[in-house]
Design an enzyme around this catalytic site. Structure first.
Site, PDB file in Angstrom:
ATOM      1  CG  ASP A  14      -2.131   0.883   1.045  1.00  0.00           C
ATOM      2  OD1 ASP A  14      -2.370   1.362  -0.079  1.00  0.00           O
ATOM      3  OD2 ASP A  14      -2.840   1.122   2.047  1.00  0.00           O
ATOM      4  CG  ASN A  62      -7.817  -1.993  -5.538  1.00  0.00           C
ATOM      5  OD1 ASN A  62      -6.932  -2.824  -5.314  1.00  0.00           O
ATOM      6  ND2 ASN A  62      -8.073  -1.005  -4.667  1.00  0.00           N
TER       7      ASN A  62
END
Ligand code: IPE
Ligand code: IPE
Ligand code: MG
Length: 236
Positions: A14, A62
């Site tokens: 991330d 996503n």
């Protein structure tokens, strides 16, 4: 001191966007640079003797990102898979994936299949990429497959226990992660490996993924070595 190397490390990669934005660059640059970290960390894990490395590359959620970012990511996976094949082979890595790949663009599916097939006989580290992956969907998919077998008469409802259920997950041979690493200081699971992380040790790094390198990984492994894993029992 001899470090105990976690047998299975899972990573939520991330902070690509934040890394890029902090340098006044586009988020896309962050993803591109993140691919460099994948290479460095994969190589290091193989060198350390990690048996399995699972990387979260794209979640079911996503798809909610802007279309241009999603398209860029898909092209990046395609490029990565083509470019890194030699590296995967040179390091004797067996490549697999988890997630609903059937809805990915054909050009990604094709390169995934090629890399999986080409590395199938390798005997070193197992590298698993989670792409279009979500823990809830994985559990749901497993439940559906079991239910279908009950309907077909292959199983009774009462046959189901944890060991049998795990056989319906995307990669039944995968052991549960010993260590979960998340970068960019984010303290959540974000739908990653919900079944498998039950007793994993969690370690969060403040470093954004594009900058995450061997020395940061080592910090995570050192932290892991300080943990006492009890699995609900008492310390022995
Ligand atoms: C992780 O970085 C990469 C993917 C989720 C594909 P992010 O893109 O989530 O980066 P941040 O969290 O916005 O900084
Ligand atoms: C998790 O990161 C997914 C991947 C690393 C592929 P996100 O950046 O998508 O997670 P949230 O939205 O911050 O929880
Ligand atoms: Mg993020």
């Amino acid at each position: 001191m001899d470090l105990d190397i976690p047998r299975h490390i899972a990573i939520i990669m991330d902070g690509n966007g934040r890394w890029a934005e902090s340098r006044r660059q586009s988020r896309i640059r962050g993803h591109e640079q993140g691919a460099e970290s994948v290479r460095a960390i994969t190589r290091e894990c193989a060198r350390l003797g990690v048996e399995q490395l699972t990387l979260y590359a794209f979640s079911n959620e996503n798809w909610k990102r802007p279309r241009a970012e999603v398209s860029f990511l898909m092209r990046l996976y395609q490029r990565y898979l083509i470019k890194e094949r030699k590296e995967i082979m040179d390091n004797n890595i067996r490549f697999i994936n988890i997630g609903r790949t059937e809805v990915l663009p054909g050009y990604v599916q094709k390169e995934l299949q090629k890399t999986i097939a080409m590395s199938a006989e390798n005997t070193g580290m197992l590298m698993c990429v989670a792409i279009n992956y979500g823990g809830r969907v994985e559990i749901m998919d497993a439940a559906k497959r079991f239910a279908a077998e009950v309907k077909a008469g292959t199983h009774e409802v009462d046959d189901l226990d944890e060991e049998l259920f795990a056989k319906y997950l995307y990669q039944p041979s995968m052991r549960d992660p010993d260590l979960l690493i998340r970068t960019a200081d984010e303290m959540r699971i974000s739908n990653f490996l919900l079944w498998q992380l039950s007793y994993s040790e969690i370690w969060v790094s403040p470093i954004c993924w594009p900058e995450f390198r061997e020395e940061h990984l080592m910090k995570g492994i050192e932290a892991y070595n300080q943990r006492i894993r009890k699995f609900g029992a008492l310390k022995t």
